[in-house]
Design an enzyme around this catalytic site. Structure first.
Site, mmCIF file in Angstrom:
data_model
loop_
_atom_site.group_PDB
_atom_site.id
_atom_site.type_symbol
_atom_site.label_atom_id
_atom_site.label_comp_id
_atom_site.label_asym_id
_atom_site.label_seq_id
_atom_site.Cartn_x
_atom_site.Cartn_y
_atom_site.Cartn_z
ATOM 1 N N HIS A 6 26.935 -1.137 -12.884
ATOM 2 C CA HIS A 6 28.243 -1.541 -11.878
ATOM 3 C C HIS A 6 27.955 -3.252 -10.497
ATOM 4 C CE1 HIS A 6 30.452 1.864 -10.853
ATOM 5 N NE2 HIS A 6 30.781 1.702 -12.315
ATOM 6 N N ARG B 106 35.836 -6.052 -15.064
ATOM 7 C CA ARG B 106 35.563 -5.936 -13.856
ATOM 8 C C ARG B 106 34.273 -6.242 -12.720
ATOM 9 N NH1 ARG B 106 36.139 -0.574 -14.697
ATOM 10 N NH2 ARG B 106 35.389 0.802 -12.964
ATOM 11 N N HIS C 110 0.862 -1.087 0.224
ATOM 12 C CA HIS C 110 -0.168 -0.262 -0.248
ATOM 13 C C HIS C 110 0.834 1.526 -0.551
ATOM 14 C CE1 HIS C 110 1.296 -1.285 4.289
ATOM 15 N NE2 HIS C 110 0.837 -0.082 4.448
HETATM 16 C C1 RB5 Z 1 3.845 -0.269 5.320
HETATM 17 O O1 RB5 Z 1 3.261 1.195 6.520
HETATM 18 C C2 RB5 Z 1 5.253 0.569 5.250
HETATM 19 O O2 RB5 Z 1 6.205 -0.570 6.876
HETATM 20 C C3 RB5 Z 1 6.273 -0.461 4.479
HETATM 21 O O3 RB5 Z 1 5.545 0.661 2.698
HETATM 22 C C4 RB5 Z 1 7.382 -0.098 3.803
HETATM 23 O O4 RB5 Z 1 8.506 0.907 4.216
HETATM 24 C C5 RB5 Z 1 8.679 -1.274 4.490
HETATM 25 O O5 RB5 Z 1 9.673 -1.058 4.748
#
Ligand code: RB5
Length: 152
Positions: A100, A134, A11
């Site tokens: 890289h 490299r 989300h």
């Molecule tokens: C969600 O609130 C948030 O924790 C998630 O989107 C993310 O940032 C986690 O690493």
């Protein structure tokens, strides 16, 4: 296959993902959307693992993942073999990740950068090649060698 771009978010990256999907389609790419499909709170590994698994098994060469910070998405993806997910904040880092590190997944912090910058980064990531040389040796050393046990 090069023109199908898999993308996934929780989300926290949902709105940026929808923006990027439109931009990718306008630019002529096909998009495989691994979700999420609304602003409703979800757990990022549920969307990121399926995309990373597809990259691991060679279904797509490159992919894009997002969450609020980009960290959870990147950490999840990097548990998969052959996945090198790079958390990037600007265009130069997105290019360097390809040049890289031969990164095959771009991880974006959906809550911390503007959508237009994210789109510039996606274009840079998709259109930049690995430099090899490299860097090949270094990239090959990323995946740990199986631990050697004394009695084996
Ligand atoms: C969600 O609130 C948030 O924790 C998630 O989107 C993310 O940032 C986690 O690493």
């Amino acid at each position: 296959m090069e023109h199908i771009i898999p993308i996934a978010s929780d989300h926290g990256g949902f709105e940026m993902k929808q923006f990027l999907i439109e931009k990718l389609k306008e630019a002529g790419y096909e998009v495989k959307d691994y979700g999420t499909h609304s602003n409703e709170s979800v757990d990022y590994p549920d969307m990121i693992h399926p995309l990373a698994s597809a990259i691991e098994h060679g279904e797509y060469p490159l992919g894009i993942i997002l969450c609020g910070s980009g960290n959870g998405a990147q950490m999840t993806a990097n548990h998969h073999h052959h996945v090198r997910a790079a958390l990037c904040w600007n265009v130069e880092l997105a290019k360097l990740a390809r040049q890289h590190n031969d990164a095959n997944i771009l991880a974006l912090p959906g809550r911390f950068i503007p959508n237009e910058l994210a789109w510039e980064m996606v274009q840079a990531f998709l259109n930049t090649g690995f430099e090899g040389g490299r860097h090949t040796r270094r990239v090959e050393k990323i995946e740990p060698v199986e631990e050697q046990h004394e009695n084996e």
